[in-house]
Design an enzyme around this catalytic site. Structure first.
Site, PDB file in Angstrom:
ATOM      1  N   THR A  32     -21.292  20.259  -0.723  1.00  0.00           N
ATOM      2  CA  THR A  32     -21.666  20.296   0.571  1.00  0.00           C
ATOM      3  C   THR A  32     -22.096  21.677   0.912  1.00  0.00           C
ATOM      4  O   THR A  32     -21.559  22.416   0.773  1.00  0.00           O
ATOM      5  CB  THR A  32     -20.530  19.591   1.472  1.00  0.00           C
ATOM      6  N   THR A  35     -26.001  25.497   0.129  1.00  0.00           N
ATOM      7  CA  THR A  35     -26.630  25.971  -1.260  1.00  0.00           C
ATOM      8  C   THR A  35     -26.807  24.739  -1.890  1.00  0.00           C
ATOM      9  O   THR A  35     -27.507  24.409  -3.000  1.00  0.00           O
ATOM     10  CB  THR A  35     -25.533  26.863  -1.819  1.00  0.00           C
ATOM     11  N   ASP A  87     -20.936  23.266  -6.458  1.00  0.00           N
ATOM     12  CA  ASP A  87     -20.853  23.593  -5.308  1.00  0.00           C
ATOM     13  C   ASP A  87     -20.931  24.962  -4.922  1.00  0.00           C
ATOM     14  O   ASP A  87     -20.898  25.900  -5.643  1.00  0.00           O
ATOM     15  CB  ASP A  87     -19.323  22.904  -4.800  1.00  0.00           C
ATOM     16  N   LYS A 100     -13.281  28.395   0.661  1.00  0.00           N
ATOM     17  CA  LYS A 100     -14.547  27.220   0.792  1.00  0.00           C
ATOM     18  C   LYS A 100     -13.989  26.652   2.211  1.00  0.00           C
ATOM     19  O   LYS A 100     -12.625  26.760   2.720  1.00  0.00           O
ATOM     20  CB  LYS A 100     -14.459  26.463  -0.139  1.00  0.00           C
ATOM     21  N   GLU A 109     -14.059  18.392  -1.139  1.00  0.00           N
ATOM     22  CA  GLU A 109     -14.357  19.400  -2.238  1.00  0.00           C
ATOM     23  C   GLU A 109     -13.255  19.728  -3.028  1.00  0.00           C
ATOM     24  O   GLU A 109     -13.761  19.922  -4.413  1.00  0.00           O
ATOM     25  CB  GLU A 109     -14.847  20.708  -1.316  1.00  0.00           C
TER      26      GLU A 109
END
Length: 233
Positions: A32, A35, A87, A100, A109
Protein backbone atom coordinates in the site's frame (compact mmCIF):
# COMPACT_ATOMS: atom_id res chain seq x y z
CA UNK A 1 16.89 20.36 -4.75
CA UNK A 2 14.82 17.17 -5.19
CA UNK A 3 11.13 17.89 -5.79
CA UNK A 4 8.14 15.66 -5.04
CA UNK A 5 7.83 15.04 -8.77
CA UNK A 6 11.46 13.89 -8.86
CA UNK A 7 10.86 11.54 -5.92
CA UNK A 8 7.80 10.08 -7.60
CA UNK A 9 9.91 9.38 -10.67
CA UNK A 10 12.48 7.58 -8.50
CA UNK A 11 9.73 5.52 -6.84
CA UNK A 12 8.45 4.49 -10.26
CA UNK A 13 11.94 3.48 -11.37
CA UNK A 14 12.32 1.29 -8.26
CA UNK A 15 8.89 -0.26 -8.86
CA UNK A 16 9.77 -1.17 -12.45
CA UNK A 17 12.86 -3.00 -11.19
CA UNK A 18 10.85 -4.81 -8.52
CA UNK A 19 8.28 -6.31 -10.89
CA UNK A 20 11.12 -8.00 -12.78
CA UNK A 21 11.31 -10.41 -9.83
CA UNK A 22 7.73 -11.54 -10.48
CA UNK A 23 7.35 -14.66 -12.60
CA UNK A 24 4.40 -16.19 -14.40
CA UNK A 25 2.03 -18.05 -12.08
CA UNK A 26 3.16 -16.37 -8.86
CA UNK A 27 1.00 -15.27 -5.96
CA UNK A 28 2.06 -11.73 -5.06
CA UNK A 29 1.51 -9.66 -1.92
CA UNK A 30 0.56 -6.15 -3.00
CA UNK A 31 1.67 -3.31 -0.74
CA UNK A 32 0.00 0.00 0.00
CA UNK A 33 1.16 3.55 -0.68
CA UNK A 34 2.54 5.78 -3.39
CA UNK A 35 5.47 3.53 -4.30
CA UNK A 36 3.35 0.38 -4.29
CA UNK A 37 0.89 2.08 -6.63
CA UNK A 38 3.56 2.25 -9.34
CA UNK A 39 4.29 -1.45 -8.77
CA UNK A 40 0.63 -2.39 -9.18
CA UNK A 41 0.33 -0.42 -12.42
CA UNK A 42 3.48 -2.14 -13.76
CA UNK A 43 2.16 -5.58 -12.81
CA UNK A 44 -1.10 -4.76 -14.56
CA UNK A 45 0.85 -4.13 -17.76
CA UNK A 46 2.46 -7.56 -17.41
CA UNK A 47 -0.95 -9.17 -16.91
CA UNK A 48 -2.26 -7.51 -20.05
CA UNK A 49 0.80 -8.85 -21.88
CA UNK A 50 -0.16 -12.40 -20.86
CA UNK A 51 1.40 -13.00 -17.44
CA UNK A 52 -0.71 -15.09 -15.07
CA UNK A 53 -0.56 -14.01 -11.46
CA UNK A 54 -2.79 -13.56 -8.44
CA UNK A 55 -2.50 -10.93 -5.75
CA UNK A 56 -3.21 -10.45 -2.06
CA UNK A 57 -3.85 -6.74 -1.33
CA UNK A 58 -2.86 -5.06 1.94
CA UNK A 59 -5.68 -2.48 1.91
CA UNK A 60 -9.01 -1.65 0.28
CA UNK A 61 -7.19 1.05 -1.68
CA UNK A 62 -4.70 -1.49 -3.05
CA UNK A 63 -7.49 -3.95 -3.86
CA UNK A 64 -9.27 -1.30 -5.93
CA UNK A 65 -6.06 -0.39 -7.77
CA UNK A 66 -5.30 -4.05 -8.48
CA UNK A 67 -8.78 -4.73 -9.85
CA UNK A 68 -8.47 -1.66 -12.05
CA UNK A 69 -5.12 -2.98 -13.30
CA UNK A 70 -6.65 -6.36 -14.12
CA UNK A 71 -4.87 -8.34 -11.40
CA UNK A 72 -6.88 -11.29 -10.06
CA UNK A 73 -7.20 -11.20 -6.27
CA UNK A 74 -7.31 -14.08 -3.82
CA UNK A 75 -10.00 -14.07 -1.16
CA UNK A 76 -8.64 -12.68 2.11
CA UNK A 77 -9.97 -15.69 4.04
CA UNK A 78 -7.99 -18.15 1.94
CA UNK A 79 -5.02 -19.98 3.38
CA UNK A 80 -2.47 -18.50 1.02
CA UNK A 81 1.29 -18.76 0.79
CA UNK A 82 2.88 -15.97 -1.19
CA UNK A 83 5.80 -16.30 -3.57
CA UNK A 84 6.75 -12.66 -3.12
CA UNK A 85 5.43 -9.52 -1.41
CA UNK A 86 6.35 -6.06 -2.68
CA UNK A 87 5.86 -2.92 -0.62
CA UNK A 88 7.31 0.47 0.24
CA UNK A 89 8.63 1.77 3.55
CA UNK A 90 8.72 5.03 5.48
CA UNK A 91 12.28 4.47 6.75
CA UNK A 92 14.98 1.86 6.22
CA UNK A 93 18.23 1.55 8.15
CA UNK A 94 21.55 -0.05 7.04
CA UNK A 95 20.42 -3.37 8.56
CA UNK A 96 17.35 -3.43 6.27
CA UNK A 97 15.05 -2.81 9.26
CA UNK A 98 11.98 -0.74 8.44
CA UNK A 99 9.41 1.62 9.84
CA UNK A 100 6.10 1.22 8.02
CA UNK A 101 2.55 2.32 8.72
CA UNK A 102 2.46 5.91 7.53
CA UNK A 103 -0.62 4.98 5.52
CA UNK A 104 -2.18 3.02 8.36
CA UNK A 105 -2.05 -0.44 6.72
CA UNK A 106 0.79 -1.84 8.84
CA UNK A 107 -1.14 -4.83 10.25
CA UNK A 108 -2.11 -6.27 6.87
CA UNK A 109 1.29 -5.34 5.46
CA UNK A 110 3.08 -7.31 8.17
CA UNK A 111 0.80 -10.35 7.79
CA UNK A 112 1.49 -10.34 4.05
CA UNK A 113 5.25 -9.81 4.46
CA UNK A 114 5.42 -12.68 6.97
CA UNK A 115 3.54 -14.98 4.57
CA UNK A 116 5.88 -14.37 1.63
CA UNK A 117 8.89 -16.43 0.65
CA UNK A 118 10.54 -13.17 -0.42
CA UNK A 119 9.82 -9.62 0.73
CA UNK A 120 10.93 -6.87 -1.65
CA UNK A 121 11.00 -3.31 -0.34
CA UNK A 122 10.94 -0.26 -2.61
CA UNK A 123 12.04 3.20 -1.50
CA UNK A 124 13.42 6.42 -2.86
CA UNK A 125 16.81 7.36 -1.44
CA UNK A 126 15.36 9.88 1.04
CA UNK A 127 13.88 6.98 3.06
CA UNK A 128 17.34 5.64 3.90
CA UNK A 129 18.46 6.66 7.39
CA UNK A 130 21.48 5.78 9.56
CA UNK A 131 19.09 4.86 12.39
CA UNK A 132 15.31 4.43 12.62
CA UNK A 133 13.30 7.14 14.37
CA UNK A 134 13.84 10.87 14.44
CA UNK A 135 12.25 12.35 11.35
CA UNK A 136 9.45 9.75 11.17
CA UNK A 137 7.33 8.60 14.12
CA UNK A 138 6.77 4.90 14.81
CA UNK A 139 3.13 3.89 14.14
CA UNK A 140 1.57 1.35 16.51
CA UNK A 141 -1.87 -0.16 15.96
CA UNK A 142 -3.84 -0.53 19.19
CA UNK A 143 -7.38 -1.60 20.07
CA UNK A 144 -9.85 1.17 20.98
CA UNK A 145 -10.74 -0.25 24.41
CA UNK A 146 -8.59 1.43 27.05
CA UNK A 147 -6.47 3.05 24.39
CA UNK A 148 -5.39 5.83 26.74
CA UNK A 149 -3.93 3.31 29.17
CA UNK A 150 -2.20 1.49 26.33
CA UNK A 151 -0.76 4.77 25.10
CA UNK A 152 0.49 5.55 28.59
CA UNK A 153 2.27 2.19 28.76
CA UNK A 154 3.88 2.84 25.38
CA UNK A 155 4.95 6.28 26.56
CA UNK A 156 6.45 4.82 29.74
CA UNK A 157 8.37 2.17 27.80
CA UNK A 158 9.72 4.43 25.07
CA UNK A 159 10.13 7.63 27.11
CA UNK A 160 8.73 9.36 24.03
CA UNK A 161 5.73 11.44 23.00
CA UNK A 162 2.74 9.33 21.91
CA UNK A 163 0.09 10.95 19.69
CA UNK A 164 -3.26 9.48 18.68
CA UNK A 165 -3.53 9.67 14.91
CA UNK A 166 -6.52 11.61 13.61
CA UNK A 167 -8.17 12.08 10.24
CA UNK A 168 -10.66 14.85 9.50
CA UNK A 169 -10.83 15.74 13.17
CA UNK A 170 -11.68 12.21 14.37
CA UNK A 171 -9.51 9.28 15.47
CA UNK A 172 -8.05 7.45 12.47
CA UNK A 173 -9.51 3.96 12.12
CA UNK A 174 -7.64 1.11 10.50
CA UNK A 175 -9.42 -1.38 8.26
CA UNK A 176 -9.61 -3.68 11.30
CA UNK A 177 -11.39 -0.92 13.24
CA UNK A 178 -8.41 -0.20 15.47
CA UNK A 179 -6.59 3.03 16.34
CA UNK A 180 -3.05 4.12 15.58
CA UNK A 181 -0.71 6.03 17.85
CA UNK A 182 2.42 7.61 16.44
CA UNK A 183 5.43 7.46 18.76
CA UNK A 184 7.98 10.23 18.32
CA UNK A 185 11.22 8.45 19.21
CA UNK A 186 14.43 10.37 18.59
CA UNK A 187 16.58 7.29 17.90
CA UNK A 188 15.71 3.60 17.92
CA UNK A 189 18.99 2.00 18.95
CA UNK A 190 17.71 -1.58 19.28
CA UNK A 191 14.67 -2.00 16.99
CA UNK A 192 14.30 -5.76 17.50
CA UNK A 193 14.25 -5.43 21.29
CA UNK A 194 11.79 -2.54 21.04
CA UNK A 195 9.45 -4.53 18.80
CA UNK A 196 9.41 -7.41 21.28
CA UNK A 197 8.82 -5.11 24.26
CA UNK A 198 5.99 -3.18 22.57
CA UNK A 199 4.21 -6.39 21.62
CA UNK A 200 4.14 -7.36 25.30
CA UNK A 201 1.89 -4.40 26.13
CA UNK A 202 -1.80 -5.43 26.36
CA UNK A 203 -3.80 -3.53 23.76
CA UNK A 204 -1.00 -3.37 21.19
CA UNK A 205 -2.08 -5.17 18.02
CA UNK A 206 1.06 -4.65 15.94
CA UNK A 207 3.95 -2.25 15.53
CA UNK A 208 5.29 -0.54 12.43
CA UNK A 209 8.74 -2.04 13.03
CA UNK A 210 9.58 -4.59 10.34
CA UNK A 211 12.69 -6.33 11.63
CA UNK A 212 14.64 -8.95 9.70
CA UNK A 213 11.93 -9.35 7.06
CA UNK A 214 13.42 -7.60 4.04
CA UNK A 215 14.87 -9.92 1.38
CA UNK A 216 15.69 -7.33 -1.27
CA UNK A 217 15.89 -3.55 -0.98
CA UNK A 218 15.44 -1.53 -4.17
CA UNK A 219 16.41 2.14 -3.94
CA UNK A 220 15.63 4.79 -6.52
CA UNK A 221 18.19 7.60 -6.48
CA UNK A 222 19.21 10.44 -8.80
CA UNK A 223 22.09 8.22 -9.95
CA UNK A 224 19.91 5.27 -10.86
CA UNK A 225 18.32 2.26 -9.17
CA UNK A 226 20.32 0.21 -6.68
CA UNK A 227 19.37 -3.36 -5.74
CA UNK A 228 20.61 -4.67 -2.39
CA UNK A 229 20.19 -8.25 -1.17
CA UNK A 230 19.86 -8.69 2.55
CA UNK A 231 22.53 -10.77 4.24
CA UNK A 232 21.45 -14.19 5.50
CA UNK A 233 19.56 -13.84 8.74
Amino acid sequence: MTTQLDLDRLKKAAALEAVEFVRDGMIVGLGTGSTAKHMIVALGEKVRAGMRLRGVPTSHETAALAKEAGIALIDADSRWELDVAIDGADQVDPGFNLIKGGGGALLKEKIVAASAKQFIVLVDYTKQVPMLGGSFPLPIEIIPFGWGSTAREIESLTKSRVVLREKNGAPFRTEAGNLIVDVHIARIHHPKDLEIALNQIPGVVETGLFIGRTSILIVGSPHGVDIHHAPEQ
